[in-house]
Design a protein around this motif. Structure first.
Motif, PDB file in Angstrom:
ATOM      1  N   LEU A   9       0.834  -1.197   0.000  1.00 43.94           N
ATOM      2  CA  LEU A   9       0.000   0.000   0.000  1.00 43.94           C
ATOM      3  C   LEU A   9       0.870   1.249   0.000  1.00 43.94           C
ATOM      4  O   LEU A   9       1.836   1.337   0.757  1.00 43.94           O
ATOM      5  CB  LEU A   9      -0.911  -0.007   1.235  1.00 43.94           C
ATOM      6  CG  LEU A   9      -1.819  -1.230   1.363  1.00 43.94           C
ATOM      7  CD1 LEU A   9      -2.500  -1.242   2.729  1.00 43.94           C
ATOM      8  CD2 LEU A   9      -2.837  -1.247   0.248  1.00 43.94           C
ATOM      9  N   ASN A  10       0.532   2.204  -0.836  1.00 44.90           N
ATOM     10  CA  ASN A  10       1.268   3.456  -0.949  1.00 44.90           C
ATOM     11  C   ASN A  10       0.487   4.560  -0.252  1.00 44.90           C
ATOM     12  O   ASN A  10      -0.625   4.886  -0.650  1.00 44.90           O
ATOM     13  CB  ASN A  10       1.491   3.800  -2.419  1.00 44.90           C
ATOM     14  CG  ASN A  10       2.299   2.729  -3.117  1.00 44.90           C
ATOM     15  OD1 ASN A  10       3.276   2.237  -2.583  1.00 44.90           O
ATOM     16  ND2 ASN A  10       1.882   2.350  -4.307  1.00 44.90           N
ATOM     17  N   PHE A  11       1.099   5.144   0.781  1.00 47.17           N
ATOM     18  CA  PHE A  11       0.445   6.139   1.618  1.00 47.17           C
ATOM     19  C   PHE A  11       0.988   7.539   1.354  1.00 47.17           C
ATOM     20  O   PHE A  11       2.048   7.709   0.774  1.00 47.17           O
ATOM     21  CB  PHE A  11       0.648   5.786   3.099  1.00 47.17           C
ATOM     22  CG  PHE A  11      -0.069   4.541   3.520  1.00 47.17           C
ATOM     23  CD1 PHE A  11      -1.370   4.593   3.974  1.00 47.17           C
ATOM     24  CD2 PHE A  11       0.562   3.309   3.446  1.00 47.17           C
ATOM     25  CE1 PHE A  11      -2.041   3.443   4.364  1.00 47.17           C
ATOM     26  CE2 PHE A  11      -0.097   2.153   3.827  1.00 47.17           C
ATOM     27  CZ  PHE A  11      -1.404   2.221   4.283  1.00 47.17           C
ATOM     28  N   ARG A  12       0.234   8.499   1.838  1.00 46.37           N
ATOM     29  CA  ARG A  12       0.617   9.910   1.732  1.00 46.37           C
ATOM     30  C   ARG A  12       1.038  10.445   3.096  1.00 46.37           C
ATOM     31  O   ARG A  12       0.476  11.410   3.592  1.00 46.37           O
ATOM     32  CB  ARG A  12      -0.545  10.719   1.188  1.00 46.37           C
ATOM     33  CG  ARG A  12      -0.886  10.383  -0.237  1.00 46.37           C
ATOM     34  CD  ARG A  12      -1.995  11.268  -0.747  1.00 46.37           C
ATOM     35  NE  ARG A  12      -2.191  11.001  -2.158  1.00 46.37           N
ATOM     36  CZ  ARG A  12      -3.359  10.897  -2.728  1.00 46.37           C
ATOM     37  NH1 ARG A  12      -4.467  11.063  -2.027  1.00 46.37           N
ATOM     38  NH2 ARG A  12      -3.445  10.652  -4.016  1.00 46.37           N
ATOM     39  N   GLY A  13       1.993   9.783   3.719  1.00 46.07           N
ATOM     40  CA  GLY A  13       2.561  10.293   4.952  1.00 46.07           C
ATOM     41  C   GLY A  13       2.194   9.569   6.229  1.00 46.07           C
ATOM     42  O   GLY A  13       2.776   9.862   7.274  1.00 46.07           O
ATOM     43  N   ASP A  14       1.269   8.622   6.189  1.00 41.29           N
ATOM     44  CA  ASP A  14       0.899   7.946   7.439  1.00 41.29           C
ATOM     45  C   ASP A  14       1.086   6.429   7.385  1.00 41.29           C
ATOM     46  O   ASP A  14       0.394   5.681   8.052  1.00 41.29           O
ATOM     47  CB  ASP A  14      -0.511   8.327   7.875  1.00 41.29           C
ATOM     48  CG  ASP A  14      -1.581   7.997   6.852  1.00 41.29           C
ATOM     49  OD1 ASP A  14      -1.237   7.455   5.786  1.00 41.29           O
ATOM     50  OD2 ASP A  14      -2.750   8.297   7.117  1.00 41.29           O
ATOM     51  N   GLY A  65       3.835  -1.369   3.413  1.00 41.53           N
ATOM     52  CA  GLY A  65       3.428   0.018   3.295  1.00 41.53           C
ATOM     53  C   GLY A  65       4.621   0.908   3.035  1.00 41.53           C
ATOM     54  O   GLY A  65       5.762   0.576   3.385  1.00 41.53           O
ATOM     55  N   TYR A  66       4.337   2.055   2.437  1.00 45.85           N
ATOM     56  CA  TYR A  66       5.371   2.957   1.943  1.00 45.85           C
ATOM     57  C   TYR A  66       4.775   4.353   1.900  1.00 45.85           C
ATOM     58  O   TYR A  66       3.591   4.520   1.610  1.00 45.85           O
ATOM     59  CB  TYR A  66       5.736   2.450   0.546  1.00 45.85           C
ATOM     60  CG  TYR A  66       6.447   3.362  -0.398  1.00 45.85           C
ATOM     61  CD1 TYR A  66       7.804   3.576  -0.296  1.00 45.85           C
ATOM     62  CD2 TYR A  66       5.755   3.967  -1.447  1.00 45.85           C
ATOM     63  CE1 TYR A  66       8.474   4.379  -1.220  1.00 45.85           C
ATOM     64  CE2 TYR A  66       6.418   4.764  -2.371  1.00 45.85           C
ATOM     65  CZ  TYR A  66       7.782   4.960  -2.246  1.00 45.85           C
ATOM     66  OH  TYR A  66       8.432   5.741  -3.144  1.00 45.85           O
ATOM     67  N   ASP A  67       5.578   5.361   2.226  1.00 42.88           N
ATOM     68  CA  ASP A  67       5.159   6.750   2.070  1.00 42.88           C
ATOM     69  C   ASP A  67       5.717   7.288   0.758  1.00 42.88           C
ATOM     70  O   ASP A  67       6.939   7.314   0.560  1.00 42.88           O
ATOM     71  CB  ASP A  67       5.679   7.617   3.226  1.00 42.88           C
ATOM     72  CG  ASP A  67       4.894   7.429   4.510  1.00 42.88           C
ATOM     73  OD1 ASP A  67       3.649   7.381   4.428  1.00 42.88           O
ATOM     74  OD2 ASP A  67       5.519   7.348   5.578  1.00 42.88           O
ATOM     75  N   VAL A  68       4.841   7.691  -0.140  1.00 45.71           N
ATOM     76  CA  VAL A  68       5.259   8.248  -1.428  1.00 45.71           C
ATOM     77  C   VAL A  68       5.970   9.574  -1.151  1.00 45.71           C
ATOM     78  O   VAL A  68       5.412  10.442  -0.477  1.00 45.71           O
ATOM     79  CB  VAL A  68       4.038   8.460  -2.352  1.00 45.71           C
ATOM     80  CG1 VAL A  68       4.466   9.123  -3.653  1.00 45.71           C
ATOM     81  CG2 VAL A  68       3.339   7.131  -2.616  1.00 45.71           C
ATOM     82  N   PRO A  69       7.200   9.750  -1.647  1.00 41.22           N
ATOM     83  CA  PRO A  69       7.946  10.978  -1.370  1.00 41.22           C
ATOM     84  C   PRO A  69       7.170  12.226  -1.805  1.00 41.22           C
ATOM     85  O   PRO A  69       6.596  12.275  -2.893  1.00 41.22           O
ATOM     86  CB  PRO A  69       9.222  10.829  -2.204  1.00 41.22           C
ATOM     87  CG  PRO A  69       9.379   9.364  -2.406  1.00 41.22           C
ATOM     88  CD  PRO A  69       7.972   8.818  -2.470  1.00 41.22           C
ATOM     89  N   GLY A  70       7.168  13.198  -0.899  1.00 39.86           N
ATOM     90  CA  GLY A  70       6.528  14.478  -1.200  1.00 39.86           C
ATOM     91  C   GLY A  70       5.025  14.495  -1.046  1.00 39.86           C
ATOM     92  O   GLY A  70       4.400  15.550  -1.137  1.00 39.86           O
ATOM     93  N   GLU A  71       4.407  13.354  -0.817  1.00 40.37           N
ATOM     94  CA  GLU A  71       2.956  13.286  -0.656  1.00 40.37           C
ATOM     95  C   GLU A  71       2.607  13.475   0.820  1.00 40.37           C
ATOM     96  O   GLU A  71       3.247  12.896   1.697  1.00 40.37           O
ATOM     97  CB  GLU A  71       2.410  11.942  -1.130  1.00 40.37           C
ATOM     98  CG  GLU A  71       2.540  11.710  -2.615  1.00 40.37           C
ATOM     99  CD  GLU A  71       1.486  12.444  -3.415  1.00 40.37           C
ATOM    100  OE1 GLU A  71       0.392  12.714  -2.880  1.00 40.37           O
ATOM    101  OE2 GLU A  71       1.758  12.751  -4.581  1.00 40.37           O
ATOM    102  N   THR A  72       1.599  14.272   1.096  1.00 43.46           N
ATOM    103  CA  THR A  72       1.136  14.469   2.463  1.00 43.46           C
ATOM    104  C   THR A  72      -0.384  14.453   2.469  1.00 43.46           C
ATOM    105  O   THR A  72      -1.023  14.488   1.435  1.00 43.46           O
ATOM    106  CB  THR A  72       1.630  15.815   3.030  1.00 43.46           C
ATOM    107  OG1 THR A  72       1.145  16.865   2.199  1.00 43.46           O
ATOM    108  CG2 THR A  72       3.147  15.864   3.104  1.00 43.46           C
ATOM    109  N   GLY A  73      -0.946  14.423   3.631  1.00 44.53           N
ATOM    110  CA  GLY A  73      -2.395  14.512   3.729  1.00 44.53           C
ATOM    111  C   GLY A  73      -3.080  13.224   4.084  1.00 44.53           C
ATOM    112  O   GLY A  73      -4.294  13.146   4.091  1.00 44.53           O
ATOM    113  N   GLY A  74      -2.322  12.182   4.384  1.00 42.41           N
ATOM    114  CA  GLY A  74      -2.929  10.929   4.796  1.00 42.41           C
ATOM    115  C   GLY A  74      -3.634  10.200   3.670  1.00 42.41           C
ATOM    116  O   GLY A  74      -3.669  10.658   2.539  1.00 42.41           O
ATOM    117  N   THR A  75      -4.156   9.066   3.957  1.00 46.47           N
ATOM    118  CA  THR A  75      -4.839   8.111   3.075  1.00 46.47           C
ATOM    119  C   THR A  75      -3.918   7.544   2.006  1.00 46.47           C
ATOM    120  O   THR A  75      -2.869   8.112   1.705  1.00 46.47           O
ATOM    121  CB  THR A  75      -6.116   8.658   2.395  1.00 46.47           C
ATOM    122  OG1 THR A  75      -5.760   9.583   1.366  1.00 46.47           O
ATOM    123  CG2 THR A  75      -7.045   9.297   3.404  1.00 46.47           C
TER     124      THR A  75
END
Length: 151
Positions: A9-14, A65-75
């Protein structure tokens, strides 16, 4: 030959929060590595975000799980809207995560854990194909189908 698939799953910071939540629901252990762990300077924005995360349990549950670089805002990335309308599931998500248990009691325990802060799409109940089936979108935007493996 054996093959094992693992949902990533690719996340936006969480991602860290999501992985820790999934470990609390499914048990097992979590491995969480940040961008800083792999050499990014610690003072660079995003260095504390997850570049590699895994939850694995003895029951066979695995999710990455992974945080996509530069993406924020959760989900998660890729849409977060799933609902039932006229006995049809409507969604803009690219994927659902499906978990099947051997018993209704086991499925209910996963359901109860995932339900915290979720939006129920279809309540966990007997269906035409299973002693128990339900869908929900968790607080991280991931839609789960939880069911009991039919005999």
């Amino acid at each position: 030959m054996t093959i094992q698939t693992t949902t990533h799953l690719n996340f936006r910071g969480d991602a860290r929060e999501a992985l820790e939540f999934y470990r609390s629901v499914f048990g097992g252990h979590a491995v969480i590595n940040t961008y800083a762990d792999f050499g990014m300077p610690k003072d660079v924005p995003g260095a504390d975000k997850v570049v590699f995360g895994l939850v694995a349990s003895d029951t066979g549950f695995r999710v990455m799980g992974y945080d996509v670089p530069g993406e924020t805002g959760g989900t998660i990335t890729g849409g977060t809207s799933t609902r039932r309308e006229n006995n049809t599931t409507l969604t803009d998500q690219a994927l659902f995560v499906s978990v099947n248990a051997d018993t209704l009691e086991e499925a209910q325990s996963y359901w109860d854990g995932l339900a915290a802060g979720s939006t129920v799409v279809e309540p966990l109940a007997a269906s035409d194909w299973s002693p128990g089936f339900g869908m929900l979108t968790d607080r991280f935007g991931v839609t789960w189908s939880v069911g009991v493996t039919a005999a």
